[in-house]
Write an enzyme that holds these catalytic residues in place. Structure first.
Site: not given
Length: 846
Positions: A108, A142, A324-326
């Site tokens: 991100d 991810s 997975s990526y939160p």
């Protein structure tokens, strides 16, 4: 957050693991292949941001710097985010001699920013590559699964400079704008009012509009005027069946006489005639795939977990490979996402195995089309888990995420809705009911299911029912309730306040600042201070609290991330706007002050007498509300105190420098305590002292309360701290570090403990003279007095116990030099080191 460092010149060997020099990050070394050559990999991590933005030293002095200078004149610098971790030095030691780096930070904008922080630290010490050869790579992933990691390693790219710059811009805007407004209004209002009960009157470009939503709802509740209205309540029955309650087609009227007229018209008939019977098959749609905002909403409203706490748990589940990526805004799965593979992971979980196996055998349903924000796939469970593995809150959040995922692949819930229309006299009524046809996704999300209702009576057009009762019922309109966290999150998302990652932080900030309190049902009720601040902003400059201007700034920051806006131009333009607003706010502060006067007490009228002022020798008042402080109304002076503890008078003793009566700060019976002079605490008397130092750090050469008189030896755990005798602790005597929370209990039940003038020959610590009670003396041969070193003396060895003080919160304290009378090396403890915090596979130094 992990990293690979790779060297092509090291000898091959087996995998090994060790702790890095900072004790916080592990380093794993192994051989492998990279770019077609055999290499030695090093994999390690960082703990969040390596660097943080701050003003240079002199501009952090609130008393000497005009807040207006912070908008442009004050230079900023990047400092280590956590100096104790020595992260820059650690990274440089590990990167030295490496040829490539592969960065695996969170995918991100914040992760991209950390990529460049890591690069700034390591590139000067890495082997220099040729001009054409790429040495820096970025992995995009991810989830932490074998498949995702291999795919990322096979598709390495480059770090995104534009996304990193958008974070730099946000950091600098928030620092300059937030600090300028916060410093001005904190100093202005805390100097005038004594019961604000907040240590900081903070302003934030996102935080303040967030508070504004809460106060706006509060104002609607306060201004709400209930209206009386009337409805016709009608019950009918057929034979021996249960009576039906009918809904009036006019719904309600606001005039009682009109309502009574309709009652009279309806009462002309004793029967209710069926005008029509309609049956429609309807569907309740399965949910869209899960993104961060929806997860935060449900966690607050259904699980009773605050947004900040929810994100901490989600990040832990992610780093452990369970989800997975939160952090994602996307609610649409990409075409190549292995939905079936993710679902198969849950086929052996006994809680939902039956539903999962049924789905797999019947074929999964394609998820609803959602929004693709271009960041990460929706939040998805990546492997099966149990409550024993995850703990209570971790399991509850994981269970919801998993049930939501299974529901997205299930069929819609289908039901039959039956509606019967009646006429009684000239008035129309109806009733409806639902009958479940197929549960669909509600099998795994039962709280979303169709409630069980009594079956509608069998009837057709022209049938008649007997009227059981017709009456006019008086009701009142109700005010709205206070905003829940879930509703606030929705508003913040709608108006573009914060990001999916920062929304929990802003909500947590307004709670921590005592601007709102969290009531039952996770409702946010503004405090008096929060209400007055927002009303004050509305009176001076409404744009400071409305979401419009911050939303526009967020759009500009996103343009920087996309490479469509210039970093410096956006930064300068935004700062120019807020600088003008700041000057107008300062000129108009009396408008807000008028509201403060009505709600809070002047500082001179607050608190209770405690200690004498050294200037006028009158009693100063102790103001207990945050921030706790002493105020002399005669001199009109206010003196700061340490926070998060209790303050009491210290034996009516006075400071030899200024004649102020000393006070004692304590964090409780199991914590630390030390005396301090109120004047010296705010006005350091010596060059090697800073604001916020008590007598246990004072370098006065002869005062009986100073470090020079009571200091015993170097702290056994921290660097620079000195263990100082607490003269008030008897008969449970102790010495405490004047820097960290180490407490050493010793000589329980001794009659007197004093620091001697002599020092230990072995470790240079000051000797301690102890006088025991005859009946409880642990000394040999019934002796009651002994002088020795608490670290080295064998007689004292069994009488010394190391502990850690119980602190309510971190103390407010100053930095600066701390000098002991000696060094204690005899009983040195092992320093506590931070644990590994690996938020994601992050930077591979190749």
């Amino acid at each position: 957050m992990l990293s690979y460092l790779i060297s092509s010149s090291w000898p091959l060997g087996s995998c090994s693991s060790r702790k890095g020099l900072n004790g916080a990050c592990s380093v794993h070394e192994y051989t492998g292949s990279f770019q077609g050559q055999s290499v030695r990999f090093k994999m390690t991590s960082v703990c969040g941001h390596v660097m943080s933005l701050d003003f240079i030293g002199k501009y952090n002095n609130w008393d000497k710097v005009d807040p207006a200078e912070l908008f442009s004149k004050a230079p900023t610098e990047k400092k280590e985010a956590n100096p104790k971790l020595n992260m820059v030095k650690f990274l440089q030691v590990e990167a030295r001699g490496c040829d490539y780096v592969v960065l695996w930070l969170d995918c991100d904008k914040e992760g991209e920013n950390i990529c460049f922080e890591v690069l700034d630290a390591i590139q000067p010490v890495m082997n220099k590559s040729s001009v054409k050869e790429q040495s820096v790579y970025r992995a995009k992933f991810s989830s932490i699964t074998d498949t995702d990691i291999w795919n990322a390693m096979n598709r390495l790219g480059e770090p995104n400079r534009n996304e990193a710059l958008s974070v730099d811009a946000r950091q600098e805007l928030d620092l300059r704008i937030g600090c300028a407004f916060t410093r001005f209004q904190t100093k202005y209002f805390q100097g005038k009012y004594g019961n604000l009960d907040s240590s900081l009157i903070s302003f934030g470009p996102c935080q303040t509009p967030t508070l504004g939503f809460c106060v706006e709802r509060h104002d609607k509740i306060q201004s709400f005027k209930p209206e009386t209205y009337w409805v016709l309540q009608v019950k009918v029955f057929k034979g021996k069946e249960t009576p039906l309650t009918l809904d009036w087609s006019r719904v309600r009227v606001f005039d009682r006489e009109v309502g009574q007229m309709f009652v009279n018209l309806a009462k002309t008939s004793k029967e209710a005639k069926v005008e029509s019977v309609s049956k429609k098959e309807k569907a309740k749609q399965r949910p869209q795939a899960l993104n961060t905002v929806e997860m935060l909403r449900v966690a607050s409203s259904a699980l009773g977990m605050g947004p900040q706490h929810t994100m901490q748990i989600a990040e832990r589940l992610y780093t452990q490979g369970y989800i997975s990526y939160p952090r994602t805004e996307t609610t649409h799965y990409p075409e190549n996402f292995d939905l079936k593979g993710a679902l198969k992971q849950q086929s052996n979980n006994p809680i939902w195995a039956e539903e999962v196996k049924a789905l797999l055998s019947a074929g999964i349903n394609k998820p609803r089309k959602g929004a693709d924000a271009g960041d990460h796939p929706p939040i998805t469970p990546m492997r099966s888990a149990s409550e024993a593995e995850l703990g209570s809150d971790g399991w509850r959040l994981y269970e919801y995420i998993t049930r939501h995922f299974i529901a997205t692949l299930s069929q819609d819930c289908k039901y039959l809705q039956t509606t019967i229309d009646f006429s009684i006299g000239t008035e129309a009524f109806s009733c409806s009911g639902k009958t479940l046809i197929s549960a669909g996704f509600t099998e795994v999300m039962p709280w979303q299911g169709i409630p069980l209702e009594e079956a509608m009576p069998a009837c057709e057009r022209g049938d008649t029912f007997t009227v059981d009762e017709i009456k006019l019922v008086e009701k009142q309109t109700n005010p709205p309730d206070y905003l829940t966290e879930a509703e606030l999150i929705t508003l913040m998302e709608k108006h573009g306040i914060g990001t999916d990652a920062s929304i929990p932080v802003h909500i947590n900030n307004i709670c921590q600042r005592n601007y709102v309190t969290v009531e039952s049902g996770r409702k946010l009720k503004p405090t008096n201070l929060g209400i007055v601040l927002v009303h004050g902003y509305y009176k001076t400059d409404a744009e400071l609290v409305l979401p419009t201007i911050r939303s526009a700034v967020e759009k500009q920051l996103n343009l920087i991330a996309l490479g469509k806006a210039n970093f410096q131009q956006v930064l300068q333009h935004t700062l120019d706007i807020f600088k003008r607003k700041f000057h107008y706010f300062v000129d108009s502060i009396t408008s807000m002050d008028e509201l403060m006067e009505v709600s809070f007490s002047p500082i001179a009228a607050t608190g209770k007498p405690l200690s004498r002022c050294g200037k006028c020798h009158r009693f100063m008042k102790y103001i207990q509300a945050k921030p706790s402080r002493l105020h002399c109304s005669h001199c009109d002076e206010t003196y700061s105190l340490p926070q998060n503890g209790a303050i009491k008078l210290y034996k009516e003793l006075r400071c030899p420098l200024d004649d102020f009566e000393l006070v004692l700060w304590t964090s409780g019976s199991r914590g630390k305590s030390y005396p301090l002079c109120p004047y010296c605490f705010s006005n350091p008397p010596f060059r090697d002292m800073k604001k916020g130092m008590g007598c246990n750090e004072c370098t006065h050469p002869s005062c009986q309360h100073s470090l020079n008189s009571l200091g015993i030896g170097q702290c056994v755990e921290c660097d620079g701290g000195v263990l100082v005798l607490d003269p008030t602790s008897g008969p449970k005597w102790r010495m405490a570090c004047n820097k960290c929370n180490v407490v050493v209990n010793f000589f329980e039940h001794a009659h007197r403990v004093q620091v001697a003038q002599d020092s230990c020959d072995a470790c240079d610590a000051s000797l301690v003279a102890v006088d025991f009670n005859k009946t409880r003396s642990p000394l040999p041969a019934g002796e009651t007095q002994h002088t020795g070193c608490v670290f080295c003396d064998p007689i004292f060895q069994d009488l010394v116990e190391l502990k850690h003080a119980t602190m309510r919160h971190a103390m407010h304290r100053g930095g600066g030099a701390r000098r002991g009378r000696g060094r204690g090396r005899g009983r040195r403890g092992n320093p506590k080191k931070p644990k590994d915090k690996m938020a994601a596979l992050a930077a591979y130094f190749v």
